[in-house]
Design an enzyme around this catalytic site. Structure first.
Site, PDB file in Angstrom:
ATOM      1  CG  HIS A  66      12.640  11.739   2.094  1.00 33.00           C
ATOM      2  ND1 HIS A  66      12.795  10.558   3.207  1.00 33.00           N
ATOM      3  CD2 HIS A  66      12.637  10.964   1.458  1.00 33.00           C
ATOM      4  CE1 HIS A  66      12.378   9.392   3.067  1.00 33.00           C
ATOM      5  NE2 HIS A  66      12.317   9.509   1.335  1.00 33.00           N
ATOM      6  CD  GLU A  93       7.698   6.182   3.961  1.00 33.50           C
ATOM      7  OE1 GLU A  93       6.970   6.315   5.050  1.00 33.50           O
ATOM      8  OE2 GLU A  93       8.902   6.485   4.213  1.00 33.50           O
TER       9      GLU A  93
END
Length: 275
Positions: A212, A117
């Site tokens: 998420h 990420e």
């Protein structure tokens, strides 16, 4: 010789990742954490740096971050293991002079790489630097259980989710008056979700990824952890409320406005005006 594992930033990352795992927010290799540093933070530990730092190109240039060092969690690494082997699970990286890539100066041993990420983190750092005039230094992503649960039962709308979280605990409006941004569901680990997150980070220090997790930003590791912890506590209260049949009474609009005035914060207008 000073050892980098004794530095405030490595010790801070150890505490934050350990606390997040104990909270149940970061199962397996879930979650990631980055902290923007200054050259003066890392300079005393140059003797600990890799002899030949690996270079990794960024998927898009980030000139705003040129020559900036960060400490980051690694891809595929478990938060629960950071305290056991910081050098294997964390890394100090430094963006090059044109923002096109970075060198891994320390850590991320055995050819490990930073979190998948990283695009979302670096893009969000850019926006928070601008939004807070450089004050915010931390981006934290985790799988906070109750915040995730709410994205299944509440309309995924910034004003609504913000308002409900404010009502779930009195301190919330004071801690995040700028509200909570929310994205549509998107594939993680891509430039697209990174860009969408950064766009919300222009306006909000908290951004939900439905089904998420959550992204949080703050000036320190403690402040950022506390921000997410506060929102998650309110989400837990809301989950219990909904499981008991829903609200019979709550904090009113007028009371929220009074709360903002008392603590000198300006609440997100769309959330205040919702009802």
């Amino acid at each position: 010789m000073q050892n980098i594992t004794d530095s405030w930033f490595v010790q801070g990352m150890i505490k934050a990742t350990s606390d997040a795992w104990l909270k149940g927010w970061d199962e397996r290799n879930g979650g990631n954490l980055t902290l923007r540093l200054d050259e003066t933070d890392i300079a005393p530990f140059a003797a600990n740096f890799h002899e030949k730092p690996r270079y990794i190109a960024l998927s898009q240039p980030m000139p705003l971050l040129a020559n900036t060092p960060f400490i980051v969690t690694g891809s595929g690494k478990f938060f629960r293991n950071v305290q056991l082997d910081p050098a294997a699970n964390l890394g100090v990286v430094k963006i090059d002079s044109d923002g096109a890539g970075y060198h891994i100066l320390w850590g991320l041993t055995h050819d490990a790489v930073p979190t998948s990420e990283l695009p979302a983190h670096f893009l969000s750092h850019c926006e928070r630097i601008k939004a807070t005039h450089g004050k915010d230094r931390v981006i934290m992503h985790c799988h906070a259980t109750n915040l995730i649960a709410l994205t299944y039962v509440l309309e995924n709308n910034t004003a609504l989710i913000t308002r409900k979280l404010w009502e779930g605990s009195t301190e919330c409006l004071v801690v995040f008056p700028d509200g909570v941004g929310i994205l549509p569901w998107m594939v993680p680990g891509t430039d697209e979700i990174g860009q969408a997150t950064a766009q919300e980070m222009q306006k909000h220090s908290l951004v939900l990824w439905p089904f998420h997790g959550v992204f949080g930003s703050g000036p320190t590791l403690d402040e950022t952890f506390g921000l997410i912890d506060t929102a998650e506590k309110s989400a837990e209260v809301l989950v219990k409320i909904y499981s008991m049949g829903g609200m019979k009474q709550t904090i009113t609009r007028e009371e929220l406005v009074a709360l903002g005035k008392r603590f000198g914060v300006t609440p997100l207008a769309s959330a205040v005006a919702l009802y």
